[in-house]
Write a protein that holds these residues in place. Structure first.
Motif, PDB file in Angstrom:
ATOM      1  N   TYR A  99       3.180  13.126  -8.711  1.00  0.00           N
ATOM      2  CA  TYR A  99       2.835  14.474  -8.248  1.00  0.00           C
ATOM      3  C   TYR A  99       4.097  15.342  -8.168  1.00  0.00           C
ATOM      4  CZ  TYR A  99       1.941  18.108  -4.794  1.00  0.00           C
ATOM      5  OH  TYR A  99       1.885  19.309  -4.140  1.00  0.00           O
TER       6      TYR A  99
ATOM      7  N   VAL B 154       2.184   7.314  -6.628  1.00  0.00           N
ATOM      8  CA  VAL B 154       1.317   8.457  -6.899  1.00  0.00           C
ATOM      9  C   VAL B 154       2.041   9.755  -6.543  1.00  0.00           C
ATOM     10  CG1 VAL B 154      -0.860   9.584  -6.267  1.00  0.00           C
ATOM     11  CG2 VAL B 154      -0.778   7.085  -6.560  1.00  0.00           C
ATOM     12  N   LEU B 155       2.687   9.750  -5.384  1.00  0.00           N
ATOM     13  CA  LEU B 155       3.386  10.957  -4.934  1.00  0.00           C
ATOM     14  C   LEU B 155       4.552  11.312  -5.861  1.00  0.00           C
ATOM     15  CD1 LEU B 155       3.393  10.586  -1.050  1.00  0.00           C
ATOM     16  CD2 LEU B 155       2.065  12.173  -2.463  1.00  0.00           C
TER      17      LEU B 155
ATOM     18  N   ALA C 155       0.843  -1.209   0.000  1.00  0.00           N
ATOM     19  CA  ALA C 155       0.000   0.000   0.000  1.00  0.00           C
ATOM     20  C   ALA C 155       0.875   1.254   0.000  1.00  0.00           C
ATOM     21  CB  ALA C 155      -0.918  -0.020   1.220  1.00  0.00           C
ATOM     22  N   VAL C 156       1.902   1.238   0.834  1.00  0.00           N
ATOM     23  CA  VAL C 156       2.781   2.413   0.915  1.00  0.00           C
ATOM     24  C   VAL C 156       3.492   2.618  -0.427  1.00  0.00           C
ATOM     25  CG1 VAL C 156       4.872   3.335   2.008  1.00  0.00           C
ATOM     26  CG2 VAL C 156       3.091   2.296   3.410  1.00  0.00           C
TER      27      VAL C 156
ATOM     28  N   PRO D 169       5.042  12.293   6.052  1.00  0.00           N
ATOM     29  CA  PRO D 169       5.444  10.932   5.646  1.00  0.00           C
ATOM     30  C   PRO D 169       6.685  10.459   6.393  1.00  0.00           C
ATOM     31  CG  PRO D 169       5.630  12.454   3.789  1.00  0.00           C
ATOM     32  CD  PRO D 169       5.055  13.220   4.919  1.00  0.00           C
TER      33      PRO D 169
ATOM     34  N   ILE E 254       2.364   1.879  -3.409  1.00  0.00           N
ATOM     35  CA  ILE E 254       1.413   2.479  -4.355  1.00  0.00           C
ATOM     36  C   ILE E 254       1.284   3.981  -4.086  1.00  0.00           C
ATOM     37  CG2 ILE E 254      -1.032   2.509  -5.087  1.00  0.00           C
ATOM     38  CD1 ILE E 254       0.322   0.004  -6.018  1.00  0.00           C
ATOM     39  N   ILE E 255       1.134   4.338  -2.811  1.00  0.00           N
ATOM     40  CA  ILE E 255       1.011   5.754  -2.468  1.00  0.00           C
ATOM     41  C   ILE E 255       2.258   6.516  -2.930  1.00  0.00           C
ATOM     42  CG2 ILE E 255       0.858   7.390  -0.529  1.00  0.00           C
ATOM     43  CD1 ILE E 255      -0.716   5.173   0.979  1.00  0.00           C
ATOM     44  N   CYS E 256       3.413   5.897  -2.754  1.00  0.00           N
ATOM     45  CA  CYS E 256       4.662   6.537  -3.168  1.00  0.00           C
ATOM     46  C   CYS E 256       4.710   6.765  -4.672  1.00  0.00           C
ATOM     47  CB  CYS E 256       5.863   5.688  -2.744  1.00  0.00           C
ATOM     48  SG  CYS E 256       6.192   5.833  -1.002  1.00  0.00           S
TER      49      CYS E 256
ATOM     50  N   SER F  63       3.997  18.480   4.158  1.00  0.00           N
ATOM     51  CA  SER F  63       4.035  17.295   3.289  1.00  0.00           C
ATOM     52  C   SER F  63       5.399  16.613   3.312  1.00  0.00           C
ATOM     53  CB  SER F  63       3.653  17.668   1.853  1.00  0.00           C
ATOM     54  OG  SER F  63       4.528  18.662   1.381  1.00  0.00           O
TER      55      SER F  63
END
Ligand code: UDP
Ligand code: MG
Length: 319
Positions: A261, A257-258, A250-251, A281, A253-255, A277
């Motif tokens: 960004y 996306v980030l 999960a982490v 994290p 995947i979030i990374c 921000s």
């Protein structure tokens, strides 16, 4: 099916005992009377007996037990060389007396578990059940905290895929066959409640009302309950390790996306990001990482103890 009326099993009652000087004398008298009564009623063989496993008590328990053993021929006792805890005291009794019995019943020295259901256990054993579990039908004498924590404990174990019987502690009858099989379970981290359901066999349940402890203190304060719970979980489930994998995924995947960004922000010339921000994290991942290392460490510690194969109990004295 009616039980075979001619079959009178040799029963051994295993009583683990640690610092129970206030109650052990009186409770052994109760157990002894109970045993004699059932032998007289033709339910049990005349060779049936009681075994106290003294978990190296530091108070007068052992002296009291010794005296009782000399007075009553049906009471035997062994003393462990060190205090190893309830589970190991039980294991010692089950392993040592398996061959000398048709079945063994383990019951706590405080007799909070109702020995009045033992005849029912014996009957169910006579009907071909190899394990008969005692299950608490009501625990109104236990404190609110104990009830809630116990409930959470069983729920959590089941959630993690550990097969344990709800509200069954260590009050159970096991046949000689089962006790012999138990010897093949060589684990050092012992959680008996998890082992017996793993075995299979025909099993039955009897219900009883748990009584209050008449004297003496509980030997399971919060610290030991948490330790038993952790043992139960890590000895029978690797779900916590899976959870780590899922968190990691999960982490990740979030990374991803980030990252996108951050790249977009860079391309748009907005590279000085906010303090929040950056710092959030940082704390979040730090916490998760230490937690995950802790879980890994918990399993590592288990493996460490298992590979050493140290003896699980040492008997100092036999009476
Ligand atoms: N016990 C033991 N070794 C220990 C702690 C406890 O043999 O290190 C025994 C204790 O004497 C009792 C049983 O295990 O017969 C269960 O303990 P207790 O009644 O304190 O637990 P609770 O019923 O409060 O869960
Ligand atoms: Mg108790």
């Amino acid at each position: 099916m009616e039980p075979d009326m001619d079959f009178k099993p040799v029963l051994g009652i295993i009583v683990p005992c640690y610092n129970e000087e206030e109650i052990i004398g009186q409770n052994l008298a109760i157990l002894h009377h109970f045993l004699v009564q059932n032998i007289h009623d033709q339910l049990l063989s005349d060779k049936s007996y009681i075994v106290v496993v003294d978990d190296h008590s530091k108070d007068r328990s052992w002296a009291i037990i010794k005296k009782i053993v000399t007075e009553h021929k049906r009471v035997k006792a062994i003393r462990l060389a060190a205090n190893k805890g309830h589970q190991y005291a039980l294991l010692a009794g089950l392993c040592e007396f398996s061959a000398m019995s048709d079945c063994l019943v383990s019951v706590d020295a405080d007799l909070q578990d109702d020995i009045g259901v033992i005849p029912e256990m014996i009957r169910k054993f006579g009907q071909g059940n190899e394990i008969v579990y005692g299950v608490r039908s009501r625990r109104s004498h236990d404190s609110m905290f104990k009830r809630i924590s116990a409930m959470a404990f069983y729920r959590l174990l089941n959630l993690l895929g550990v097969n344990v019987l709800f509200d069954h502690a260590d009050f159970r009858l096991t046949s000689r066959r089962v006790n012999e099989e138990l010897k093949n379970f060589q684990e050092v981290n012992l959680f008996l409640r998890g082992i017996f359901p793993l075995m299979g066999f025909n099993t039955a349940v009897v219900y009883y009302q748990r009584k209050e402890r008449k004297a003496g203190k509980t030997k399971y304060p919060l610290r030991r309950m948490i330790s038993l719970a952790l043992d139960g979980i890590t000895s029978f489930s690797i779900v916590p390790l899976r959870i780590i994998t899922f968190i990691g995924f999960a982490v990740f995947i979030i990374c991803l996306v980030l990252m996108v960004y951050a790249l977009l922000a860079y391309l748009n010339g907005r590279t000085v990001a906010g303090w929040f921000s950056t710092v959030l994290p940082f704390y979040f991942l730090g916490g998760i990482q230490i937690l995950c290392i802790g879980i890994l460490g918990e399993y590592l510690g288990k493996i460490y103890r298992e590979v050493k194969r140290r003896p699980r109990f040492i008997i100092e004295e036999r009476l």
